[in-house]
Design a protein around this motif. Sequence first.
Motif, PDB file in Angstrom:
ATOM      1  N   VAL A 151      -2.640  -7.606  -9.056  1.00 28.44           N
ATOM      2  CA  VAL A 151      -3.253  -7.866 -10.511  1.00 28.44           C
ATOM      3  C   VAL A 151      -4.261  -6.394 -10.671  1.00 28.44           C
ATOM      4  O   VAL A 151      -4.407  -5.794 -11.521  1.00 28.44           O
ATOM      5  CB  VAL A 151      -4.484  -9.114 -10.478  1.00 28.44           C
ATOM      6  CG1 VAL A 151      -5.266  -8.858 -11.476  1.00 28.44           C
ATOM      7  CG2 VAL A 151      -3.295 -10.174 -10.593  1.00 28.44           C
ATOM      8  N   ARG A 152      -5.321  -6.174  -9.639  1.00 27.81           N
ATOM      9  CA  ARG A 152      -5.906  -4.960  -9.569  1.00 27.81           C
ATOM     10  C   ARG A 152      -5.490  -3.732  -9.737  1.00 27.81           C
ATOM     11  O   ARG A 152      -5.590  -2.798 -10.319  1.00 27.81           O
ATOM     12  CB  ARG A 152      -6.774  -4.801  -8.151  1.00 27.81           C
ATOM     13  CG  ARG A 152      -8.139  -6.053  -8.280  1.00 27.81           C
ATOM     14  CD  ARG A 152      -8.823  -5.709  -7.098  1.00 27.81           C
ATOM     15  NE  ARG A 152      -8.039  -5.632  -6.012  1.00 27.81           N
ATOM     16  CZ  ARG A 152      -8.733  -5.500  -4.731  1.00 27.81           C
ATOM     17  NH1 ARG A 152      -9.900  -5.195  -4.416  1.00 27.81           N
ATOM     18  NH2 ARG A 152      -7.914  -5.548  -3.620  1.00 27.81           N
ATOM     19  N   SER A 153      -4.136  -3.587  -8.793  1.00 27.70           N
ATOM     20  CA  SER A 153      -3.585  -2.108  -8.599  1.00 27.70           C
ATOM     21  C   SER A 153      -2.797  -1.955  -9.807  1.00 27.70           C
ATOM     22  O   SER A 153      -2.450  -0.747 -10.290  1.00 27.70           O
ATOM     23  CB  SER A 153      -2.752  -2.028  -7.315  1.00 27.70           C
ATOM     24  OG  SER A 153      -2.042  -2.994  -7.255  1.00 27.70           O
ATOM     25  N   THR A 154      -1.862  -2.959 -10.492  1.00 33.26           N
ATOM     26  CA  THR A 154      -0.956  -2.729 -11.359  1.00 33.26           C
ATOM     27  C   THR A 154      -1.073  -3.317 -12.687  1.00 33.26           C
ATOM     28  O   THR A 154      -1.166  -2.705 -13.621  1.00 33.26           O
ATOM     29  CB  THR A 154       0.459  -2.872 -10.823  1.00 33.26           C
ATOM     30  OG1 THR A 154       0.797  -2.468  -9.494  1.00 33.26           O
ATOM     31  CG2 THR A 154       1.692  -2.497 -11.784  1.00 33.26           C
ATOM     32  N   HIS A 160       0.863  -1.060   0.009  1.00 32.40           N
ATOM     33  CA  HIS A 160      -0.021   0.054   0.096  1.00 32.40           C
ATOM     34  C   HIS A 160       0.895   1.413  -0.089  1.00 32.40           C
ATOM     35  O   HIS A 160       0.269   2.729   0.402  1.00 32.40           O
ATOM     36  CB  HIS A 160      -1.069   0.150   1.206  1.00 32.40           C
ATOM     37  CG  HIS A 160      -1.796  -1.187   1.271  1.00 32.40           C
ATOM     38  ND1 HIS A 160      -2.826  -1.367   0.585  1.00 32.40           N
ATOM     39  CD2 HIS A 160      -1.521  -2.299   2.044  1.00 32.40           C
ATOM     40  CE1 HIS A 160      -3.599  -2.610   1.001  1.00 32.40           C
ATOM     41  NE2 HIS A 160      -2.610  -3.233   1.692  1.00 32.40           N
ATOM     42  N   CYS A 209      -0.100  -8.231 -19.738  1.00 35.67           N
ATOM     43  CA  CYS A 209      -0.503  -8.779 -18.686  1.00 35.67           C
ATOM     44  C   CYS A 209       0.573 -10.234 -18.388  1.00 35.67           C
ATOM     45  O   CYS A 209       1.056 -10.389 -17.367  1.00 35.67           O
ATOM     46  CB  CYS A 209      -1.883  -9.744 -19.131  1.00 35.67           C
ATOM     47  SG  CYS A 209      -3.115  -8.365 -18.658  1.00 35.67           S
ATOM     48  N   ASP A 262      -3.981 -12.988  -1.781  1.00 38.04           N
ATOM     49  CA  ASP A 262      -4.399 -11.494  -1.298  1.00 38.04           C
ATOM     50  C   ASP A 262      -3.389 -10.429  -2.009  1.00 38.04           C
ATOM     51  O   ASP A 262      -3.819  -9.884  -2.652  1.00 38.04           O
ATOM     52  CB  ASP A 262      -4.651 -11.196   0.065  1.00 38.04           C
ATOM     53  CG  ASP A 262      -5.895 -12.029   0.589  1.00 38.04           C
ATOM     54  OD1 ASP A 262      -6.576 -12.265  -0.208  1.00 38.04           O
ATOM     55  OD2 ASP A 262      -5.618 -11.983   1.710  1.00 38.04           O
ATOM     56  N   TRP A 315      -3.660 -10.883  -5.947  1.00 38.58           N
ATOM     57  CA  TRP A 315      -4.835 -10.045  -6.325  1.00 38.58           C
ATOM     58  C   TRP A 315      -4.898  -8.810  -6.293  1.00 38.58           C
ATOM     59  O   TRP A 315      -5.069  -7.967  -7.331  1.00 38.58           O
ATOM     60  CB  TRP A 315      -6.064 -10.811  -5.369  1.00 38.58           C
ATOM     61  CG  TRP A 315      -7.293 -10.109  -5.993  1.00 38.58           C
ATOM     62  CD1 TRP A 315      -8.206  -9.537  -4.939  1.00 38.58           C
ATOM     63  CD2 TRP A 315      -7.945  -9.982  -7.182  1.00 38.58           C
ATOM     64  NE1 TRP A 315      -9.393  -8.978  -5.620  1.00 38.58           N
ATOM     65  CE2 TRP A 315      -9.319  -9.332  -6.957  1.00 38.58           C
ATOM     66  CE3 TRP A 315      -7.547 -10.410  -8.510  1.00 38.58           C
ATOM     67  CZ2 TRP A 315      -9.995  -9.173  -8.109  1.00 38.58           C
ATOM     68  CZ3 TRP A 315      -8.177 -10.079  -9.613  1.00 38.58           C
ATOM     69  CH2 TRP A 315      -9.759  -9.619  -9.466  1.00 38.58           C
ATOM     70  N   MET A 316      -3.888  -8.183  -5.197  1.00 41.32           N
ATOM     71  CA  MET A 316      -3.943  -6.729  -4.989  1.00 41.32           C
ATOM     72  C   MET A 316      -2.909  -6.303  -6.020  1.00 41.32           C
ATOM     73  O   MET A 316      -3.131  -5.242  -6.881  1.00 41.32           O
ATOM     74  CB  MET A 316      -3.064  -6.737  -3.553  1.00 41.32           C
ATOM     75  CG  MET A 316      -2.596  -5.139  -3.461  1.00 41.32           C
ATOM     76  SD  MET A 316      -3.817  -4.267  -2.707  1.00 41.32           S
ATOM     77  CE  MET A 316      -2.985  -2.718  -2.712  1.00 41.32           C
ATOM     78  N   LEU A 318      -3.759  -4.891 -14.240  1.00 38.44           N
ATOM     79  CA  LEU A 318      -4.739  -4.338 -15.098  1.00 38.44           C
ATOM     80  C   LEU A 318      -4.562  -3.046 -15.534  1.00 38.44           C
ATOM     81  O   LEU A 318      -4.899  -2.669 -16.845  1.00 38.44           O
ATOM     82  CB  LEU A 318      -6.187  -4.753 -14.594  1.00 38.44           C
ATOM     83  CG  LEU A 318      -6.448  -6.192 -14.162  1.00 38.44           C
ATOM     84  CD1 LEU A 318      -7.884  -6.293 -13.424  1.00 38.44           C
ATOM     85  CD2 LEU A 318      -6.826  -7.016 -15.575  1.00 38.44           C
ATOM     86  N   VAL A 319      -4.356  -2.154 -14.861  1.00 35.99           N
ATOM     87  CA  VAL A 319      -4.164  -0.782 -14.936  1.00 35.99           C
ATOM     88  C   VAL A 319      -3.026  -0.583 -16.223  1.00 35.99           C
ATOM     89  O   VAL A 319      -3.265   0.060 -17.145  1.00 35.99           O
ATOM     90  CB  VAL A 319      -3.873   0.124 -13.964  1.00 35.99           C
ATOM     91  CG1 VAL A 319      -3.732   1.644 -14.243  1.00 35.99           C
ATOM     92  CG2 VAL A 319      -4.814  -0.044 -12.692  1.00 35.99           C
TER      93      VAL A 319
END
Lengths: 293, 166
Positions: free
Chosen positions: B129-132, A200, B107, B123, B126-127, B134-135
């Motif tokens: 994948v979502r944060s970096t 984060h 990807c 986790d 997944w974090m 895919l964007v």
Amino acid sequence: MAISRSTYGTRRLAIVLLACLLIALFLLPSQSQRLLQYVGGPLGQILSVPLAAFSSIDQGISETWNGYLALQSVHEENRQLRRDMEFLKGQNNQLRESVTATQRYEALLNFKQQSPSQTLAAQVIGRDATNWYRGMILNKGENDGVRAEMGVVTPAGVVGRIVKTNSTSSVVLLVTDPNNAIAGVVQRTRDEGIVEGTSHGRARLKYIPLLSSVQAGDRVVTSGLTGAFPRGLAIGGLTQVEKSEGDLFQSAEIEPEVDLSKLDEVLIITAPYEDADAAQKLLQEIHGDRKKS
Amino acid sequence: MKFLIYLLLALVVVPFQTTLLHYVSLFGVRPDLGLVAACLVGFLGGELDGLILGLLLGCFQDMLSAGDLWINVVTKGGGGFLAGLAGRHMAHMTPAVLTAGLAIISCLSSVVFLYSMNPAGIDEVWMGVRSTVLVQAGFDAMVGAGLYLLFRQRWSDDRMVTEGAL
């Protein structure tokens, strides 16, 4: 026709050779690391020229933006105030650390004998080339005496450590990167732990003893047990302590002291203690005292 | 000659990426211009061109990144090579196909980065994948398609000349 066939054959051979190289790099990362490091030296020299040019463009853009579009005087004043604040923060932290140390026990009064670290000023000229690491590029490299594993700080606190160098630049892995680990100590309770980055963009103090009374608001400083940083440099403040049932240790989230998104200049610690032998002796004494107690 | 052009391109793209690209970041993620360049050259110039440019770009990027020294070489070189393979089997290159291809390769490249970072659990994966992942895939695909549209005419002329020569 014959020429075209032979060109096609060479092309194929080149593709096969390069593909083999690619597979070898992937399957033998540690060996390829050495090879790439060797190749990287001269390439770094070449790369430094456009890097410096682009860096000055970047500086020009931000100066134009901040100077003309965001009002010249206000920006200058703000910059001066920020510098003063960073300096005072650092001074304040050193004073707090000294007070805590004095109160604790006499042996730590040797802090006064510790010489200030040898540092080298460097400018931030870029960000990490990928989105996967929280890193910064500095304009000082091996030619200036910078080596991997050296600590990087500002007067306010710890920034990170050097992980890669070439002749004219170096890469810093920030304290908020999950791959970074720095030995830290909670200033109030003297509990030691390892500070690691989180996904984060913050940091986390791990391996705090279960019976420790750490709480949100406590400050974390470097413990001085690892080579890169001297004792007592601010890392950040604890924001949240986590204690799960069945765990052997507690962990706590840290808000870094330094605003890592707005760094222009930093200091590289080339020698954490001016007199390395004296520092070693001091550490041995402290460890000896602890064992006895 | 081509090698020199690719070397110059790499010497421009990588410093640009590290110094100026933070102005156009989206959710803290910047497009990977190195990967986009290697893939575009691969799609339009063939496997060898994509591979050579990818290796050069990767080598320079690794020098200015905190990660291991092999990772960008492998991902950019592999990306350029895969793009070349894909481009060779396509009769007509359209912006839509190129966008999809770039997104897929981006990807795949990001998955190698994720794997190299030894994520602690699902986790964290997944974090990432979502944060970096895919964007960045979306960003890379958009930038690639934009560059393709910008230089389409010139590239198609070059391709016709090359094909005619062979």
